[in-house]
Design a protein around this motif. Structure first.
Motif, PDB file in Angstrom:
ATOM      1  N   HIS A 214       0.852  -1.191   0.000  1.00  0.00           N
ATOM      2  CA  HIS A 214       0.000   0.000   0.000  1.00  0.00           C
ATOM      3  C   HIS A 214       0.886   1.238   0.000  1.00  0.00           C
ATOM      4  O   HIS A 214       1.968   1.251   0.607  1.00  0.00           O
ATOM      5  CB  HIS A 214      -0.904   0.037   1.232  1.00  0.00           C
ATOM      6  CG  HIS A 214      -1.961  -1.024   1.238  1.00  0.00           C
ATOM      7  ND1 HIS A 214      -2.789  -1.257   0.163  1.00  0.00           N
ATOM      8  CD2 HIS A 214      -2.337  -1.915   2.196  1.00  0.00           C
ATOM      9  CE1 HIS A 214      -3.619  -2.235   0.445  1.00  0.00           C
ATOM     10  NE2 HIS A 214      -3.373  -2.657   1.676  1.00  0.00           N
ATOM     11  N   THR A 215       0.412   2.283  -0.664  1.00  0.00           N
ATOM     12  CA  THR A 215       1.142   3.542  -0.726  1.00  0.00           C
ATOM     13  C   THR A 215       0.217   4.689  -0.367  1.00  0.00           C
ATOM     14  O   THR A 215      -0.913   4.763  -0.856  1.00  0.00           O
ATOM     15  CB  THR A 215       1.719   3.780  -2.136  1.00  0.00           C
ATOM     16  OG1 THR A 215       2.648   2.735  -2.457  1.00  0.00           O
ATOM     17  CG2 THR A 215       2.459   5.116  -2.201  1.00  0.00           C
ATOM     18  N   THR A 216       0.676   5.549   0.516  1.00  0.00           N
ATOM     19  CA  THR A 216      -0.028   6.787   0.812  1.00  0.00           C
ATOM     20  C   THR A 216       0.944   7.934   0.543  1.00  0.00           C
ATOM     21  O   THR A 216       2.074   7.716   0.108  1.00  0.00           O
ATOM     22  CB  THR A 216      -0.489   6.842   2.275  1.00  0.00           C
ATOM     23  OG1 THR A 216       0.661   6.956   3.123  1.00  0.00           O
ATOM     24  CG2 THR A 216      -1.276   5.599   2.655  1.00  0.00           C
ATOM     25  N   SER A 217       0.517   9.153   0.807  1.00  0.00           N
ATOM     26  CA  SER A 217       1.393  10.307   0.584  1.00  0.00           C
ATOM     27  C   SER A 217       2.565  10.321   1.547  1.00  0.00           C
ATOM     28  O   SER A 217       3.545  11.040   1.330  1.00  0.00           O
ATOM     29  CB  SER A 217       0.595  11.602   0.732  1.00  0.00           C
ATOM     30  OG  SER A 217       0.040  11.695   2.040  1.00  0.00           O
ATOM     31  N   LEU A 218       2.484   9.526   2.616  1.00  0.00           N
ATOM     32  CA  LEU A 218       3.505   9.560   3.657  1.00  0.00           C
ATOM     33  C   LEU A 218       4.452   8.368   3.630  1.00  0.00           C
ATOM     34  O   LEU A 218       5.579   8.461   4.115  1.00  0.00           O
ATOM     35  CB  LEU A 218       2.838   9.626   5.039  1.00  0.00           C
ATOM     36  CG  LEU A 218       1.889  10.810   5.284  1.00  0.00           C
ATOM     37  CD1 LEU A 218       1.256  10.696   6.648  1.00  0.00           C
ATOM     38  CD2 LEU A 218       2.639  12.122   5.145  1.00  0.00           C
ATOM     39  N   ARG A 219       4.011   7.239   3.056  1.00  0.00           N
ATOM     40  CA  ARG A 219       4.799   6.027   3.241  1.00  0.00           C
ATOM     41  C   ARG A 219       4.343   4.939   2.273  1.00  0.00           C
ATOM     42  O   ARG A 219       3.172   4.878   1.889  1.00  0.00           O
ATOM     43  CB  ARG A 219       4.620   5.542   4.698  1.00  0.00           C
ATOM     44  CG  ARG A 219       5.465   4.360   5.151  1.00  0.00           C
ATOM     45  CD  ARG A 219       5.153   4.105   6.621  1.00  0.00           C
ATOM     46  NE  ARG A 219       5.786   2.915   7.151  1.00  0.00           N
ATOM     47  CZ  ARG A 219       6.953   2.885   7.774  1.00  0.00           C
ATOM     48  NH1 ARG A 219       7.623   4.006   7.927  1.00  0.00           N
ATOM     49  NH2 ARG A 219       7.446   1.760   8.262  1.00  0.00           N
ATOM     50  N   THR A 220       5.289   4.091   1.871  1.00  0.00           N
ATOM     51  CA  THR A 220       4.981   2.870   1.138  1.00  0.00           C
ATOM     52  C   THR A 220       5.341   1.694   2.029  1.00  0.00           C
ATOM     53  O   THR A 220       6.447   1.642   2.584  1.00  0.00           O
ATOM     54  CB  THR A 220       5.761   2.792  -0.189  1.00  0.00           C
ATOM     55  OG1 THR A 220       5.326   3.847  -1.049  1.00  0.00           O
ATOM     56  CG2 THR A 220       5.510   1.463  -0.883  1.00  0.00           C
ATOM     57  N   GLN A 221       4.418   0.757   2.186  1.00  0.00           N
ATOM     58  CA  GLN A 221       4.634  -0.333   3.135  1.00  0.00           C
ATOM     59  C   GLN A 221       4.075  -1.623   2.560  1.00  0.00           C
ATOM     60  O   GLN A 221       2.962  -1.648   2.014  1.00  0.00           O
ATOM     61  CB  GLN A 221       3.937  -0.025   4.458  1.00  0.00           C
ATOM     62  CG  GLN A 221       4.031  -1.111   5.513  1.00  0.00           C
ATOM     63  CD  GLN A 221       5.362  -1.120   6.210  1.00  0.00           C
ATOM     64  OE1 GLN A 221       5.757  -0.138   6.808  1.00  0.00           O
ATOM     65  NE2 GLN A 221       6.062  -2.235   6.116  1.00  0.00           N
ATOM     66  N   GLU A 222       4.833  -2.710   2.692  1.00  0.00           N
ATOM     67  CA  GLU A 222       4.358  -4.018   2.291  1.00  0.00           C
ATOM     68  C   GLU A 222       3.821  -4.757   3.511  1.00  0.00           C
ATOM     69  O   GLU A 222       4.388  -4.658   4.611  1.00  0.00           O
ATOM     70  CB  GLU A 222       5.491  -4.834   1.659  1.00  0.00           C
ATOM     71  CG  GLU A 222       5.020  -6.169   1.098  1.00  0.00           C
ATOM     72  CD  GLU A 222       6.144  -6.992   0.501  1.00  0.00           C
ATOM     73  OE1 GLU A 222       5.892  -7.695  -0.499  1.00  0.00           O
ATOM     74  OE2 GLU A 222       7.274  -6.947   1.046  1.00  0.00           O
ATOM     75  N   TYR A 223       2.727  -5.490   3.317  1.00  0.00           N
ATOM     76  CA  TYR A 223       2.081  -6.216   4.405  1.00  0.00           C
ATOM     77  C   TYR A 223       1.868  -7.666   4.001  1.00  0.00           C
ATOM     78  O   TYR A 223       1.665  -7.983   2.825  1.00  0.00           O
ATOM     79  CB  TYR A 223       0.715  -5.598   4.740  1.00  0.00           C
ATOM     80  CG  TYR A 223       0.781  -4.166   5.188  1.00  0.00           C
ATOM     81  CD1 TYR A 223       0.921  -3.839   6.534  1.00  0.00           C
ATOM     82  CD2 TYR A 223       0.726  -3.135   4.260  1.00  0.00           C
ATOM     83  CE1 TYR A 223       0.990  -2.517   6.943  1.00  0.00           C
ATOM     84  CE2 TYR A 223       0.794  -1.806   4.662  1.00  0.00           C
ATOM     85  CZ  TYR A 223       0.932  -1.502   6.003  1.00  0.00           C
ATOM     86  OH  TYR A 223       1.008  -0.198   6.403  1.00  0.00           O
ATOM     87  N   GLY A 224       1.895  -8.538   4.984  1.00  0.00           N
ATOM     88  CA  GLY A 224       1.466  -9.903   4.785  1.00  0.00           C
ATOM     89  C   GLY A 224      -0.014 -10.005   5.080  1.00  0.00           C
ATOM     90  O   GLY A 224      -0.523  -9.351   6.005  1.00  0.00           O
TER      91      GLY A 224
END
Length: 376
Positions: A214-224
């Motif tokens: 997921h990507t927002t204006s503040l951060r990109t993060q991968e999740y399981g």
């Protein structure tokens, strides 16, 4: 460009630091967008957020000013049964981690029900900040004085049907004034008492059959992506909390740890990939035999902790959780917190001058303040 405008700013707060026209906009206008890094998260504890980002490796020393904000969501958390003693231990550890040479500014907001007097959460942060050499600024006190002086009611200071945020335009004006006074505030001078090596993370993604980014204006993060009956085996330590995404997360975590068994609610009405962190309300020690199970319902035999900003959904839920990492300290935070020492530096006198400056600013711009307060 002046040295002040070239300064680098980090913001680790809550939604109060993200609302349009408020803190975020005022800092960008003063320092320039390229000089402001805002990694705040709405609906989360700012204390746990700042500690988790420190654990991840955010270098506080690369910034001139670091803004912190956490009181409002922790006031709601405390009302839901969170342990103030555990929160104090975590906050004490955070302030003990912060490196010197940086000016730390704690923005003292409050929820509407806690407007008229300082509650235990505010008192705790104010005392710890003063002792650690951080600059605590009580916007609550400023606005209480202003409202009494000019006959405003508590409801005039908050947007309609919003008990968690002062009117952003009002705060934006005060932050603009605050920015001009930042060079007069104290830098933290005492060394960090707790090292980053005292913490570690457990990456959960390798244990998931499916992942999503997921990507927002503040951060990109991968999740399981974990589904009902998935069982995660935590590493051994003091489990502080975790990263997760709210989109399509409709589950409970059933936590079995040494001496504790409880459920953690993770369900939201969300149509965006908002990223969250959650901390546990009490000290949670994991060891051999500990497990964390994904479930679609709370365990009727165990207490349930509400995650900040949880929106109750009709149960049973889908039983899906999007998780990234667990955050641990190697020893109990109740033990780490004992390393905290009160600094010799006294920051309150300078903050009294700043309080007076902000109060005078509101009087000098009374017409603008009244116009803002007239808008719901």
């Amino acid at each position: 460009m002046t040295k002040q405008l070239q300064a680098k700013v980090l913001v680790l707060g809550t939604s109060n630091c993200l609302l349009t026209g408020g803190v975020k906009q005022a800092l960008v206008q003063h320092f320039g967008a390229s000089n402001v890094t805002n990694i705040s998260l709405g609906g989360a504890s700012g204390t746990f957020l700042a500690l988790f980002r420190f654990i991840e490796g955010v270098d506080f020393t690369s910034y001139d000013y670091v803004f912190l904000d956490s009181i409002v969501n922790e006031q709601w958390q405390f009302r839901e049964g969170g342990s103030l003693n555990h929160l104090k231990n975590v906050a004490t550890v955070l302030y003990s981690c912060l490196p010197p040479g940086v000016t730390y500014i704690y923005l003292g907001f409050c929820s509407s029900p806690r407007f008229h007097r300082a509650d235990p959460v505010e008192q705790m942060h104010r005392s710890l900040c003063n002792g650690a050499g951080l600059n605590f600024i009580s916007f609550r006190e400023l606005l209480v004085e202003f409202s009494l002086l000019h006959g405003y009611q508590q409801k005039d200071l908050f947007p309609l049907a919003d008990a968690s945020h002062f009117k952003p335009a009002l705060i934006g004006k005060l932050i603009s004034c605050l920015c001009t006074a930042l060079p007069s505030l104290h830098k933290k001078s005492t060394p960090a008492l707790v090292d980053r090596d005292m913490f570690f993370t457990q990456d959960l993604k390798p244990f998931a059959a499916t992942r999503v980014t997921h990507t927002t204006s503040l951060r990109t993060q991968e999740y399981g992506i974990f589904t009902t009956k998935s069982c995660l085996v935590p590493e051994i330590g003091c489990l502080l909390g975790f990263d997760f995404a709210v989109l399509d997360t409709e589950a409970f975590l059933h936590v079995t740890a040494e001496g504790r068994s409880f459920s953690k609610a993770l369900h939201f009405k969300a149509d965006r990939p908002w990223m969250k962190i959650a901390g546990f309300y009490n000290e949670t020690m994991t060891g051999p035999g500990s497990c964390i199970r994904i479930a679609c319902q709370a365990d009727a035999n165990d207490p349930t902790e509400r995650t900040e900003a949880t929106s109750p959904l009709k149960e049973p839920l889908s039983g899906e959780a999007r998780l990234a990492s667990f955050f641990f300290s190697r020893v109990p935070v109740s033990e780490l917190s004992k390393l905290y020492r009160v600094a010799d530096l006294q920051v309150e006198p300078a903050l009294a001058d700043l309080h007076d400056k902000l109060a005078s600013f509101m009087e000098d711009h009374l017409a603008e303040m009244m116009d803002i307060l007239a808008i719901n």
